[in-house]
Design an enzyme around this catalytic site. Structure first.
Site, PDB file in Angstrom:
ATOM      1  N   SER A 139      10.937  13.336  64.989  1.00 36.71           N
ATOM      2  CA  SER A 139       9.992  12.338  65.001  1.00 36.71           C
ATOM      3  C   SER A 139       9.398  12.210  63.554  1.00 36.71           C
ATOM      4  CB  SER A 139       8.770  12.620  65.852  1.00 36.71           C
ATOM      5  OG  SER A 139       7.471  11.694  65.625  1.00 36.71           O
ATOM      6  N   HIS A 153       7.125  16.674  64.876  1.00 35.38           N
ATOM      7  CA  HIS A 153       6.958  15.395  64.037  1.00 35.38           C
ATOM      8  C   HIS A 153       6.977  15.773  62.520  1.00 35.38           C
ATOM      9  CE1 HIS A 153       5.370  11.890  62.848  1.00 35.38           C
ATOM     10  NE2 HIS A 153       4.182  12.285  62.477  1.00 35.38           N
ATOM     11  N   SER A 154       7.419  14.919  61.756  1.00 31.41           N
ATOM     12  CA  SER A 154       7.516  15.343  60.218  1.00 31.41           C
ATOM     13  C   SER A 154       8.081  16.333  59.954  1.00 31.41           C
ATOM     14  CB  SER A 154       6.152  15.150  59.640  1.00 31.41           C
ATOM     15  OG  SER A 154       6.329  14.854  58.282  1.00 31.41           O
ATOM     16  N   MET A 155       7.522  17.568  59.284  1.00 32.10           N
ATOM     17  CA  MET A 155       8.056  18.765  58.954  1.00 32.10           C
ATOM     18  C   MET A 155       8.377  19.485  60.057  1.00 32.10           C
ATOM     19  SD  MET A 155       6.192  21.986  57.137  1.00 32.10           S
ATOM     20  CE  MET A 155       5.337  22.728  58.686  1.00 32.10           C
TER      21      MET A 155
END
Length: 250
Positions: A119, A95-97
């Protein structure tokens, strides 16, 4: 099953060991996040899929270690650690990074993962000039509050907050200075998950993940912001469960 070495135990948390699982899902946290963020995911997918939750250096029980503030270095270290878990199919979820960490890990693995699930993150080929990592501590805290990704109890506890800020800053530096290699691809299918009101990724930036594989890309949009997955856990878990089914022949 391969038994992890002591060093590997620093990186991987198996909240629900599943020795008979057909596949393993490597779960990679967001900036400032930790392995415990994925405890609910691990519980939901066990025992069919074993979740390996990654603990980056510089937080929680690894707080005394240097935070790795470079995506390439982090991916190099993780790809090495994951060799001991490759005795069954691996998928990557970030998720994200964590999504770009997952992409770079997938590029480095000797055996291609069965799927990359990205994500809440724009594709590696897209660019934003972001400089949150250069903010003072108050600016970092404001960013955390805006994205609603840190427990309110932590944001209200000055001592706890000061403990996590070095990891948050290091992670933001890694994410914001990351530049994808032009034309870089993985060989596996990619699933892209985003919130429809996420300030960190537009639909066009999510669609750009199609440039990074010649395999299938499945884009799913959920209601919500950057941490849409906290509000729609059951739906997200159902997508992962569906897409991690491993054929008997594998």
């Amino acid at each position: 099953m391969t038994v992890p070495a002591a060093e590997g135990q620093l990186w991987i948390r198996r909240f629900h060991p599943a020795p008979d699982a057909g596949a393993r899902l490597v779960a990679l946290p967001h900036a400032g996040g930790s392995a415990s963020f994925y405890f609910p995911l691990s519980r939901a997918l066990a025992p069919r899929v074993e979740v390996l939750s990654v603990q980056y250096p510089g937080r929680q029980d690894r707080r005394a270690e240097r935070c790795i503030d470079d995506i390439g270095e982090l991916a190099d270290r993780l790809a090495t650690e994951l060799r001991q878990w490759a005795d069954r199919p691996l998928a990557l979820f970030g998720h994200s990074m964590g999504a770009v960490v997952g992409f770079e890990v997938a590029r480095r693995l000797e055996v291609a993962p069965i799927r990359l699930i990205a994500s809440g993150r724009r594709a590696p080929s897209t660019y934003r000039d972001e400089r949150v990592h250069l903010c003072d501590d108050d600016g970092l805290v404001a960013e955390l509050r805006k994205l609603s990704g840190t427990a309110s109890g932590v944001l209200g506890d000055e001592e706890l907050l000061r403990m996590i800020l070095p990891a948050v800053r290091g992670d933001y530096r890694a994410a914001e200075t990351y530049r994808g290699v032009p034309g870089a691809k993985v060989t596996c299918p990619i699933t892209v998950l985003i919130g429809d009101d996420d300030p960190k990724v537009t639909l066009a930036e999510a669609e750009a993940w199609r440039e990074h594989t010649d395999a299938e890309v499945d884009l799913r949009v959920f209601p919500g912001g950057h941490f849409y997955l906290a509000e729609h856990q059951e739906e997200v878990f159902a997508v992962l469960d569906e897409q991690l089914k491993v054929p008997d022949s594998v």
